[in-house]
Design a protein around this motif. Structure first.
Motif, PDB file in Angstrom:
ATOM      1  N   HIS A  96     -20.534  -0.792 -10.131  1.00 15.13           N
ATOM      2  CA  HIS A  96     -19.789  -1.356 -10.823  1.00 15.13           C
ATOM      3  C   HIS A  96     -18.535  -0.845 -11.773  1.00 15.13           C
ATOM      4  CE1 HIS A  96     -18.768  -4.841 -13.866  1.00 15.13           C
ATOM      5  NE2 HIS A  96     -19.003  -3.913 -14.962  1.00 15.13           N
ATOM      6  N   GLY A  97     -19.075   0.443 -12.208  1.00 14.27           N
ATOM      7  CA  GLY A  97     -17.853   1.407 -12.796  1.00 14.27           C
ATOM      8  C   GLY A  97     -16.614   1.509 -11.810  1.00 14.27           C
ATOM      9  N   PHE A  98     -17.072   1.762 -10.398  1.00 12.76           N
ATOM     10  CA  PHE A  98     -15.957   2.383  -9.643  1.00 12.76           C
ATOM     11  C   PHE A  98     -15.246   1.015  -9.101  1.00 12.76           C
ATOM     12  CE2 PHE A  98     -14.785   3.006  -5.057  1.00 12.76           C
ATOM     13  CZ  PHE A  98     -13.848   4.033  -5.270  1.00 12.76           C
ATOM     14  N   LYS A  99     -15.737  -0.123  -9.183  1.00 15.16           N
ATOM     15  CA  LYS A  99     -14.923  -1.385  -8.971  1.00 15.16           C
ATOM     16  C   LYS A  99     -13.812  -1.646 -10.017  1.00 15.16           C
ATOM     17  CE  LYS A  99     -17.979  -3.962  -5.882  1.00 15.16           C
ATOM     18  NZ  LYS A  99     -18.943  -5.270  -5.855  1.00 15.16           N
ATOM     19  N   GLN A 100     -14.425  -1.241 -11.267  1.00 14.67           N
ATOM     20  CA  GLN A 100     -13.287  -1.497 -12.568  1.00 14.67           C
ATOM     21  C   GLN A 100     -12.306  -0.438 -12.309  1.00 14.67           C
ATOM     22  OE1 GLN A 100     -16.193  -0.999 -15.850  1.00 14.67           O
ATOM     23  NE2 GLN A 100     -15.981  -3.044 -16.187  1.00 14.67           N
ATOM     24  N   VAL A 101     -12.613   0.569 -11.639  1.00 14.57           N
ATOM     25  CA  VAL A 101     -11.479   1.625 -11.676  1.00 14.57           C
ATOM     26  C   VAL A 101     -10.378   1.032 -10.680  1.00 14.57           C
ATOM     27  CG1 VAL A 101     -10.784   4.096 -10.978  1.00 14.57           C
ATOM     28  CG2 VAL A 101     -12.706   3.822 -12.602  1.00 14.57           C
ATOM     29  N   VAL A 102     -11.064   0.864  -9.402  1.00 12.55           N
ATOM     30  CA  VAL A 102     -10.093   0.254  -8.465  1.00 12.55           C
ATOM     31  C   VAL A 102      -9.363  -1.045  -8.666  1.00 12.55           C
ATOM     32  CG1 VAL A 102     -10.181  -0.871  -6.122  1.00 12.55           C
ATOM     33  CG2 VAL A 102     -11.662   1.154  -6.658  1.00 12.55           C
ATOM     34  N   GLN A 103      -9.873  -1.996  -9.494  1.00 17.18           N
ATOM     35  CA  GLN A 103      -9.222  -2.937  -9.900  1.00 17.18           C
ATOM     36  C   GLN A 103      -8.194  -2.582 -11.059  1.00 17.18           C
ATOM     37  OE1 GLN A 103     -11.421  -6.540 -10.473  1.00 17.18           O
ATOM     38  NE2 GLN A 103     -10.031  -7.661 -11.874  1.00 17.18           N
ATOM     39  N   THR A 104      -8.599  -1.857 -12.008  1.00 15.66           N
ATOM     40  CA  THR A 104      -7.464  -1.367 -12.936  1.00 15.66           C
ATOM     41  C   THR A 104      -6.115  -0.703 -12.087  1.00 15.66           C
ATOM     42  OG1 THR A 104      -9.284  -0.879 -14.538  1.00 15.66           O
ATOM     43  CG2 THR A 104      -7.100   0.200 -14.962  1.00 15.66           C
ATOM     44  N   PHE A 105      -6.462  -0.016 -10.835  1.00 18.24           N
ATOM     45  CA  PHE A 105      -5.292   0.590 -10.438  1.00 18.24           C
ATOM     46  C   PHE A 105      -4.543  -0.630  -9.894  1.00 18.24           C
ATOM     47  CE2 PHE A 105      -3.444   1.806  -6.403  1.00 18.24           C
ATOM     48  CZ  PHE A 105      -2.540   2.980  -6.887  1.00 18.24           C
ATOM     49  N   ILE A 106      -5.142  -1.468  -9.105  1.00 17.70           N
ATOM     50  CA  ILE A 106      -4.426  -2.666  -8.662  1.00 17.70           C
ATOM     51  C   ILE A 106      -3.507  -3.257  -9.556  1.00 17.70           C
ATOM     52  CG2 ILE A 106      -4.592  -4.639  -7.307  1.00 17.70           C
ATOM     53  CD1 ILE A 106      -7.189  -3.501  -6.122  1.00 17.70           C
ATOM     54  N   ASP A 107      -4.286  -3.511 -10.998  1.00 17.73           N
ATOM     55  CA  ASP A 107      -3.642  -4.105 -11.937  1.00 17.73           C
ATOM     56  C   ASP A 107      -2.435  -3.411 -12.425  1.00 17.73           C
ATOM     57  OD1 ASP A 107      -5.375  -6.301 -11.726  1.00 17.73           O
ATOM     58  OD2 ASP A 107      -6.813  -5.511 -13.463  1.00 17.73           O
ATOM     59  N   VAL A 108      -2.462  -2.228 -12.660  1.00 16.43           N
ATOM     60  CA  VAL A 108      -1.528  -1.444 -13.127  1.00 16.43           C
ATOM     61  C   VAL A 108      -0.597  -1.366 -12.069  1.00 16.43           C
ATOM     62  CG1 VAL A 108      -0.836   1.085 -13.674  1.00 16.43           C
ATOM     63  CG2 VAL A 108      -2.948   0.065 -14.426  1.00 16.43           C
ATOM     64  N   SER A 109      -0.519  -1.522 -10.919  1.00 15.81           N
ATOM     65  CA  SER A 109       0.283  -1.602  -9.890  1.00 15.81           C
ATOM     66  C   SER A 109       1.207  -2.803  -9.996  1.00 15.81           C
ATOM     67  CB  SER A 109      -0.062  -1.237  -8.513  1.00 15.81           C
ATOM     68  OG  SER A 109      -0.531   0.080  -8.342  1.00 15.81           O
ATOM     69  N   TYR A 110       0.555  -3.734 -10.018  1.00 11.06           N
ATOM     70  CA  TYR A 110       1.077  -5.144  -9.989  1.00 11.06           C
ATOM     71  C   TYR A 110       1.851  -5.472 -11.387  1.00 11.06           C
ATOM     72  CZ  TYR A 110      -0.619  -7.187  -5.657  1.00 11.06           C
ATOM     73  OH  TYR A 110      -0.668  -7.572  -4.470  1.00 11.06           O
ATOM     74  N   SER A 111       1.644  -4.686 -12.452  1.00  4.72           N
ATOM     75  CA  SER A 111       2.234  -4.678 -13.614  1.00  4.72           C
ATOM     76  C   SER A 111       3.715  -4.192 -13.801  1.00  4.72           C
ATOM     77  CB  SER A 111       1.591  -4.007 -14.842  1.00  4.72           C
ATOM     78  OG  SER A 111       1.601  -2.617 -14.910  1.00  4.72           O
TER      79      SER A 111
END
Length: 213
Positions: A96-111
């Motif tokens: 769960h923690g690793f998924k949060q990191v990956v999703q944050t990376f994607i969100d930051v890139s899209y921002s």
């Protein structure tokens, strides 16, 4: 007299800071869209609506400008990612923690797609700029790699990856549609939202199956 001097000094410092920001923003656009080599200092000055002399007052060379841009991009990622990485390392559920990191990376890139485009542009070079990006951007790779190894034992689809190959898959899936948006419209629906695209990337990486868009 002293108060007036202090006030003028403060205004001057604020003006200089704003000018520097304008230069960095203009240079980010130029470097991302045209590449470092194809961008001239005069073009950056024009994009920032400044004279060439004013720009030279703040930055001595094009490389100095690029390093300021790179620092801004790297800080953008690090500021958003590091708290998530730290929090993920303290969670009892590694996946769960690793998924949060990956999703944050994607969100930051899209921002800010320009940041992603600039980073990938430098990835194809082999010089001091590329080394600078790798040394700083990939500093997150080590801590995230530890989280990956912990999560891998809980997720069968992750076992097909090494730490490096997962990171490259993440970069490719995230950055490629941002760099070439026309390809994205050919491969998916034109009206796919960033949230839907993020979920698709997560599904591919972690093996989830989801019907429909």
């Amino acid at each position: 007299m002293t108060e007036n001097l202090k006030k003028r000094g403060k205004q001057s410092a604020e003006s200089a800071a704003q000018t520097r920001i304008a230069i960095i923003e203009a240079a980010t656009e130029c470097f991302a869209q045209q590449g470092y080599e194809a961008t001239s200092v005069r073009e950056i000055a024009q994009a920032a609506q400044l004279t060439h002399g004013t720009l030279r007052h703040h930055f001595g060379s094009k490389l100095d400008i690029w390093e300021a841009v790179a620092d801004t991009v790297l800080e953008h990622y690090q500021t958003r990612l590091l708290p998530t990485v730290v929090a993920a390392g303290q969670q009892q559920d590694p996946l769960h923690g690793f998924k949060q990191v990956v999703q944050t990376f994607i969100d930051v890139s899209y921002s800010n797609p320009l940041f992603a485009k600039l980073l990938m542009g430098e990835n194809h070079t082999d010089n001091a700029r590329s080394a600078y990006v790798k040394a700083n951007f990939l500093s997150l790779h080590g801590p995230i790699g530890i989280l990956f190894q912990r999560a891998q034992s809980q997720c069968e689809p992750l076992k097909q990856y090494t730490n490096d190959s997962f990171f490259m898959a993440l970069l490719s899936l995230t950055f490629f549609p941002l760099i070439l948006p026309g390809v994205r419209t050919l491969l998916t629906e034109a009206d796919v939202s960033p949230q839907q695209q993020t979920q698709r990337i997560m599904n591919i990486l972690f093996g989830a199956v989801q019907a429909g868009p």
